[in-house]
Design a protein around this motif. Structure first.
Motif, PDB file in Angstrom:
ATOM      1  N   ALA A 156       6.799  51.003  22.799  1.00 33.89           N
ATOM      2  CA  ALA A 156       7.609  52.166  23.168  1.00 33.89           C
ATOM      3  C   ALA A 156       8.820  52.347  22.257  1.00 33.89           C
ATOM      4  O   ALA A 156       9.593  53.297  22.438  1.00 33.89           O
ATOM      5  CB  ALA A 156       8.078  52.027  24.617  1.00 33.89           C
ATOM      6  N   GLY A 157       8.990  51.455  21.300  1.00 33.89           N
ATOM      7  CA  GLY A 157      10.121  51.549  20.382  1.00 33.89           C
ATOM      8  C   GLY A 157      11.456  51.206  21.012  1.00 33.89           C
ATOM      9  O   GLY A 157      12.505  51.635  20.524  1.00 33.89           O
ATOM     10  N   GLU A 158      11.427  50.429  22.083  1.00 33.89           N
ATOM     11  CA  GLU A 158      12.655  50.071  22.792  1.00 33.89           C
ATOM     12  C   GLU A 158      13.236  48.767  22.247  1.00 33.89           C
ATOM     13  O   GLU A 158      12.514  47.952  21.652  1.00 33.89           O
ATOM     14  CB  GLU A 158      12.379  49.931  24.287  1.00 33.89           C
ATOM     15  N   PRO A 159      14.533  48.542  22.466  1.00 31.74           N
ATOM     16  CA  PRO A 159      15.133  47.268  22.057  1.00 31.74           C
ATOM     17  C   PRO A 159      14.423  46.096  22.721  1.00 31.74           C
ATOM     18  O   PRO A 159      14.019  46.175  23.885  1.00 31.74           O
ATOM     19  CB  PRO A 159      16.586  47.392  22.533  1.00 31.74           C
ATOM     20  N   LEU A 160      14.291  44.997  21.976  1.00 36.58           N
ATOM     21  CA  LEU A 160      13.570  43.831  22.450  1.00 36.58           C
ATOM     22  C   LEU A 160      14.533  42.717  22.851  1.00 36.58           C
ATOM     23  O   LEU A 160      15.681  42.684  22.398  1.00 36.58           O
ATOM     24  CB  LEU A 160      12.631  43.320  21.348  1.00 36.58           C
ATOM     25  N   PRO A 161      14.081  41.787  23.681  1.00 32.21           N
ATOM     26  CA  PRO A 161      14.924  40.653  24.036  1.00 32.21           C
ATOM     27  C   PRO A 161      15.230  39.778  22.827  1.00 32.21           C
ATOM     28  O   PRO A 161      14.560  39.868  21.791  1.00 32.21           O
ATOM     29  CB  PRO A 161      14.087  39.894  25.066  1.00 32.21           C
ATOM     30  N   ARG A 162      16.225  38.919  22.979  1.00 33.83           N
ATOM     31  CA  ARG A 162      16.650  38.070  21.871  1.00 33.83           C
ATOM     32  C   ARG A 162      15.560  37.078  21.478  1.00 33.83           C
ATOM     33  O   ARG A 162      15.466  36.671  20.314  1.00 33.83           O
ATOM     34  CB  ARG A 162      17.940  37.332  22.222  1.00 33.83           C
ATOM     35  N   CYS A 163      14.726  36.659  22.461  1.00 34.13           N
ATOM     36  CA  CYS A 163      13.699  35.664  22.189  1.00 34.13           C
ATOM     37  C   CYS A 163      12.776  35.564  23.386  1.00 34.13           C
ATOM     38  O   CYS A 163      13.059  36.115  24.458  1.00 34.13           O
ATOM     39  CB  CYS A 163      14.319  34.296  21.892  1.00 34.13           C
ATOM     40  N   ALA A 164      11.682  34.826  23.201  1.00 28.16           N
ATOM     41  CA  ALA A 164      10.761  34.537  24.294  1.00 28.16           C
ATOM     42  C   ALA A 164      10.503  33.039  24.337  1.00 28.16           C
ATOM     43  O   ALA A 164      10.287  32.396  23.301  1.00 28.16           O
ATOM     44  CB  ALA A 164       9.453  35.292  24.113  1.00 28.16           C
ATOM     45  N   TRP A 165      10.511  32.494  25.548  1.00 27.63           N
ATOM     46  CA  TRP A 165      10.265  31.068  25.781  1.00 27.63           C
ATOM     47  C   TRP A 165       8.995  30.950  26.614  1.00 27.63           C
ATOM     48  O   TRP A 165       8.930  31.484  27.724  1.00 27.63           O
ATOM     49  CB  TRP A 165      11.472  30.469  26.496  1.00 27.63           C
ATOM     50  N   LEU A 166       8.010  30.261  26.097  1.00 30.81           N
ATOM     51  CA  LEU A 166       6.692  30.204  26.716  1.00 30.81           C
ATOM     52  C   LEU A 166       6.309  28.745  26.972  1.00 30.81           C
ATOM     53  O   LEU A 166       6.192  27.949  26.030  1.00 30.81           O
ATOM     54  CB  LEU A 166       5.658  30.860  25.801  1.00 30.81           C
ATOM     55  N   ILE A 167       6.105  28.400  28.244  1.00 29.56           N
ATOM     56  CA  ILE A 167       5.652  27.064  28.620  1.00 29.56           C
ATOM     57  C   ILE A 167       4.173  27.154  28.996  1.00 29.56           C
ATOM     58  O   ILE A 167       3.802  27.935  29.877  1.00 29.56           O
ATOM     59  CB  ILE A 167       6.426  26.516  29.828  1.00 29.56           C
ATOM     60  N   SER A 168       3.342  26.368  28.315  1.00 30.50           N
ATOM     61  CA  SER A 168       1.918  26.310  28.661  1.00 30.50           C
ATOM     62  C   SER A 168       1.320  27.703  28.877  1.00 30.50           C
ATOM     63  O   SER A 168       0.669  27.956  29.891  1.00 30.50           O
ATOM     64  CB  SER A 168       1.717  25.474  29.929  1.00 30.50           C
ATOM     65  N   PRO A 169       1.522  28.630  27.957  1.00 28.61           N
ATOM     66  CA  PRO A 169       1.129  30.020  28.242  1.00 28.61           C
ATOM     67  C   PRO A 169      -0.386  30.201  28.314  1.00 28.61           C
ATOM     68  O   PRO A 169      -1.147  29.628  27.528  1.00 28.61           O
ATOM     69  CB  PRO A 169       1.715  30.791  27.053  1.00 28.61           C
ATOM     70  N   TRP A 170      -0.805  31.003  29.286  1.00 26.75           N
ATOM     71  CA  TRP A 170      -2.206  31.413  29.425  1.00 26.75           C
ATOM     72  C   TRP A 170      -2.332  32.722  28.670  1.00 26.75           C
ATOM     73  O   TRP A 170      -1.949  33.775  29.155  1.00 26.75           O
ATOM     74  CB  TRP A 170      -2.546  31.594  30.906  1.00 26.75           C
ATOM     75  N   THR A 171      -2.871  32.659  27.456  1.00 24.78           N
ATOM     76  CA  THR A 171      -2.860  33.825  26.577  1.00 24.78           C
ATOM     77  C   THR A 171      -4.221  34.476  26.398  1.00 24.78           C
ATOM     78  O   THR A 171      -4.310  35.586  25.883  1.00 24.78           O
ATOM     79  CB  THR A 171      -2.317  33.447  25.179  1.00 24.78           C
ATOM     80  N   GLN A 207     -12.787  45.920  33.760  1.00 23.97           N
ATOM     81  CA  GLN A 207     -11.683  45.918  32.797  1.00 23.97           C
ATOM     82  C   GLN A 207     -11.960  44.873  31.723  1.00 23.97           C
ATOM     83  O   GLN A 207     -12.407  43.760  32.018  1.00 23.97           O
ATOM     84  CB  GLN A 207     -10.371  45.590  33.504  1.00 23.97           C
ATOM     85  N   ASP A 208     -11.688  45.203  30.481  1.00 29.28           N
ATOM     86  CA  ASP A 208     -11.912  44.295  29.358  1.00 29.28           C
ATOM     87  C   ASP A 208     -10.848  43.198  29.375  1.00 29.28           C
ATOM     88  O   ASP A 208      -9.659  43.473  29.219  1.00 29.28           O
ATOM     89  CB  ASP A 208     -11.857  45.073  28.047  1.00 29.28           C
ATOM     90  N   ARG A 209     -11.268  41.946  29.556  1.00 31.92           N
ATOM     91  CA  ARG A 209     -10.307  40.840  29.567  1.00 31.92           C
ATOM     92  C   ARG A 209      -9.720  40.555  28.184  1.00 31.92           C
ATOM     93  O   ARG A 209      -8.750  39.816  28.066  1.00 31.92           O
ATOM     94  CB  ARG A 209     -10.961  39.572  30.125  1.00 31.92           C
ATOM     95  N   GLY A 210     -10.322  41.144  27.153  1.00 27.37           N
ATOM     96  CA  GLY A 210      -9.771  41.024  25.814  1.00 27.37           C
ATOM     97  C   GLY A 210      -8.697  42.049  25.502  1.00 27.37           C
ATOM     98  O   GLY A 210      -8.123  42.026  24.404  1.00 27.37           O
ATOM     99  N   ASP A 211      -8.410  42.946  26.434  1.00 23.89           N
ATOM    100  CA  ASP A 211      -7.312  43.903  26.275  1.00 23.89           C
ATOM    101  C   ASP A 211      -6.033  43.127  25.977  1.00 23.89           C
ATOM    102  O   ASP A 211      -5.701  42.179  26.687  1.00 23.89           O
ATOM    103  CB  ASP A 211      -7.164  44.701  27.579  1.00 23.89           C
ATOM    104  N   PRO A 212      -5.286  43.491  24.928  1.00 28.26           N
ATOM    105  CA  PRO A 212      -4.089  42.735  24.579  1.00 28.26           C
ATOM    106  C   PRO A 212      -3.057  42.635  25.697  1.00 28.26           C
ATOM    107  O   PRO A 212      -2.262  41.678  25.719  1.00 28.26           O
ATOM    108  CB  PRO A 212      -3.527  43.503  23.378  1.00 28.26           C
ATOM    109  N   LEU A 213      -3.031  43.595  26.628  1.00 23.58           N
ATOM    110  CA  LEU A 213      -2.106  43.476  27.749  1.00 23.58           C
ATOM    111  C   LEU A 213      -2.559  42.405  28.739  1.00 23.58           C
ATOM    112  O   LEU A 213      -1.740  41.853  29.484  1.00 23.58           O
ATOM    113  CB  LEU A 213      -1.963  44.820  28.467  1.00 23.58           C
ATOM    114  N   ILE A 214      -3.845  42.103  28.752  1.00 25.25           N
ATOM    115  CA  ILE A 214      -4.382  41.073  29.638  1.00 25.25           C
ATOM    116  C   ILE A 214      -4.460  39.731  28.911  1.00 25.25           C
ATOM    117  O   ILE A 214      -4.147  38.691  29.491  1.00 25.25           O
ATOM    118  CB  ILE A 214      -5.766  41.502  30.160  1.00 25.25           C
ATOM    119  N   SER A 215      -4.847  39.758  27.651  1.00 23.11           N
ATOM    120  CA  SER A 215      -4.928  38.554  26.816  1.00 23.11           C
ATOM    121  C   SER A 215      -4.052  38.762  25.583  1.00 23.11           C
ATOM    122  O   SER A 215      -4.524  39.194  24.522  1.00 23.11           O
ATOM    123  CB  SER A 215      -6.381  38.290  26.397  1.00 23.11           C
ATOM    124  N   PRO A 216      -2.757  38.475  25.675  1.00 23.91           N
ATOM    125  CA  PRO A 216      -1.840  38.774  24.566  1.00 23.91           C
ATOM    126  C   PRO A 216      -2.113  37.975  23.302  1.00 23.91           C
ATOM    127  O   PRO A 216      -1.523  38.281  22.260  1.00 23.91           O
ATOM    128  CB  PRO A 216      -0.456  38.460  25.150  1.00 23.91           C
TER     129      PRO A 216
END
Length: 293
Positions: A156-171, A207-216
């Motif tokens: 959406a072209g919006e400002p992004l957070p300073r960072c992302a912290w991911l523990i054991s992410p299910w991607t 729904q496609d589980r490979g959709d990037p919103l579902i599987s980033p």
């Protein structure tokens, strides 16, 4: 007995629960085995109708916030189950925290969780918190949701957070990671059949589980903020983390991957009784403080 053995014994002290209600109760039970520290202040908040909780540790900067999404496969987990993790992460980062009780499947399938995450982000921004003063984090499904939120903001072209912290992410909800098989025998929590059940409850039929919103894992990560990925070597989801780090590197995203020997899925949840959990939070806190500097 080592500390991680004691955590494994805690997790296996009762039969594996069946049914969503029992699973939710069990995760709350093991997550609250150690209480929140006495010097933490917690306050309930409604973020446009979504339940949340502020936490503040002594010395926290009220102008900086960690927005946290709990794990639990999108079907369980809560503010309560992850309170000790979130509050100690805030202490380490020297930030306030906002934990969100987003809606859970199967009662509320995709994309309800994404709508709640975006609403929480909008709530923070309306409070006058600058995007660059917000770190976003999560474990397991919460890490998935963290990446999805950033992807939506970036698109959406919006400002992004300073960072992302991911523990054991299910991607990867297509379940194509090699360690789902190679680590199955040593992971006390995550198994492929269990993940398939969770994904079936979360993702609508067809729904496609490979959709990037579902599987980033399959998202275009170009332009994402710095990422810290923390994962244990004894995790079936190890390859979800390592492949994400590779994808981020290919996209020129600043990324740090930490693989913690012998650690299990989302081990910092039990930081009160686990030195490696406390060390992981210290590393995450330093990352969140210094990101972008």
């Amino acid at each position: 007995m080592t500390e991680i053995t004691a955590i494994r014994d805690l997790l296996s002290s009762k039969p594996r629960p069946v049914g969503w209600g029992e699973r939710r109760a069990r995760l709350d039970e093991v997550g609250t085995h150690w209480p929140v520290a006495e010097d933490i202040q917690c306050t309930d908040i409604q973020c446009d109708g979504i339940p949340g909780e502020w936490s503040t540790a002594p010395g926290s900067d009220a102008d900086k916030v960690l927005l946290y999404f709990h794990g639990g496969g999108y079907c369980s987990g809560s503010i309560r189950s992850h309170r000790r993790l979130v509050t100690e992460a805030g202490r380490a980062a020297r930030m306030r925290t906002l934990a969100i009780d987003y809606r859970r499947a199967p009662e509320h399938p995709f994309p309800a969780q994404h709508e709640d995450a975006l609403a929480a982000w909008r709530f923070l921004r309306r409070q006058g918190i600058a995007a660059e003063d917000i770190a976003v984090g999560g474990d397991s499904a919460g890490g998935n949701l963290t990446l999805a939120l950033i992807g939506r903001l970036h698109a959406a072209g919006e400002p992004l957070p300073r960072c992302a912290w991911l523990i054991s992410p299910w991607t990867d909800l297509t379940m194509s990671g090699a360690t789902l098989a190679s680590k199955d025998a040593i992971d006390p929590i995550i198994h492929k059949a269990y993940l398939e059940e969770l994904a079936g409850a979360y993702v609508p039929a067809g729904q496609d589980r490979g959709d990037p919103l579902i599987s980033p894992l399959f998202a275009d990560l170009h332009g994402f903020p710095p990422l810290l990925i923390q994962v244990g070597s004894a995790e079936a989801l190890l390859s979800d983390a390592t492949r994400l780090a590779e994808a981020a590197g290919i996209a020129d995203v600043p990324v740090r991957l930490e693989i913690w020997p012998h650690m299990i899925h989302a081990w910092p949840v039990w930081n009160a009784g686990l030195e490696d959990g406390r060390r992981a939070l210290c590393a995450a806190g330093a990352f969140m403080r210094n990101a972008g500097s």
